[in-house]
Design a protein around this motif. Structure first.
Motif, short mmCIF file in Angstrom:
data_model
loop_
_atom_site.label_atom_id
_atom_site.label_comp_id
_atom_site.label_asym_id
_atom_site.label_seq_id
_atom_site.Cartn_x
_atom_site.Cartn_y
_atom_site.Cartn_z
N ASP A 84 -34.07 5.99 104.82
CA ASP A 84 -35.15 5.35 104.07
C ASP A 84 -36.50 5.98 104.43
O ASP A 84 -37.35 6.19 103.56
CB ASP A 84 -35.17 3.85 104.36
CG ASP A 84 -33.98 3.14 103.76
OD1 ASP A 84 -33.35 3.71 102.83
OD2 ASP A 84 -33.65 2.02 104.21
N ARG A 87 -36.80 9.31 102.72
CA ARG A 87 -37.01 9.17 101.26
C ARG A 87 -38.45 8.81 100.95
O ARG A 87 -39.00 9.21 99.92
CB ARG A 87 -36.07 8.10 100.71
CG ARG A 87 -34.64 8.56 100.63
CD ARG A 87 -33.76 7.50 99.97
NE ARG A 87 -32.38 7.91 100.03
CZ ARG A 87 -31.39 7.18 100.51
NH1 ARG A 87 -31.63 5.96 100.95
NH2 ARG A 87 -30.17 7.63 100.53
N ARG A 88 -39.10 8.02 101.84
CA ARG A 88 -40.47 7.62 101.60
C ARG A 88 -41.47 8.69 102.01
O ARG A 88 -42.61 8.70 101.54
CB ARG A 88 -40.78 6.34 102.38
CG ARG A 88 -40.24 5.12 101.69
CD ARG A 88 -40.69 3.85 102.39
NE ARG A 88 -39.51 3.26 103.04
CZ ARG A 88 -39.34 3.08 104.34
NH1 ARG A 88 -40.29 3.41 105.17
NH2 ARG A 88 -38.25 2.55 104.81
N ARG A 91 -42.81 15.23 100.58
CA ARG A 91 -42.06 16.48 100.75
C ARG A 91 -42.93 17.51 101.45
O ARG A 91 -44.16 17.47 101.38
CB ARG A 91 -41.62 16.99 99.40
CG ARG A 91 -40.61 16.06 98.77
CD ARG A 91 -39.97 16.73 97.58
NE ARG A 91 -38.90 15.92 97.07
CZ ARG A 91 -38.97 15.18 95.99
NH1 ARG A 91 -40.06 15.18 95.27
NH2 ARG A 91 -37.94 14.46 95.61
#
Length: 108
Positions: A84, A87-88, A91
């Motif tokens: 998680d 994902r948060r 990039r």
């Protein structure tokens, strides 16, 4: 007539008949000893093999929660918190963003 058969039998037999008997007996004895050693080795190896390769079923697993909140909300899967977070996270290589949060051309 029996004398004729005996005389014929003596003439047909070669001189070395029966001489291979001791060598054959020795080879047979050696093979028998080798088989006994192989059987002994195999039985010791077979004693080490478990009766069943199925996993042992000790009954239902009881999981005791640490807090009462875990009774209502189940624990996350192992590593789920890391997934998680990744994902948060932004990039590493990302184009510039507009004010509304959508990627777009660089402000210039």
């Amino acid at each position: 007539m029996t004398e004729f058969l005996l005389l014929a039998a003596e003439q047909q037999l070669p001189e070395d008949v029966g001489k291979a008997g001791p060598i054959g007996a020795l080879l047979t004895l050696l093979l028998f000893i080798a088989i006994l050693l192989l059987v002994k080795s195999m039985t010791t190896h077979l004693k080490r093999v478990p009766r069943s390769f199925d996993p042992e079923d000790d009954g239902p697993r009881v999981v005791v929660p640490d807090t009462p909140a875990e009774l209502v909300d189940p624990r996350p899967e192992p590593g789920q918190e890391l997934l998680d977070t990744l994902r948060r996270a932004p990039r590493a290589i990302e184009g510039p963003r507009r004010d509304d949060g959508r990627p777009g051309p660089a402000a210039g």
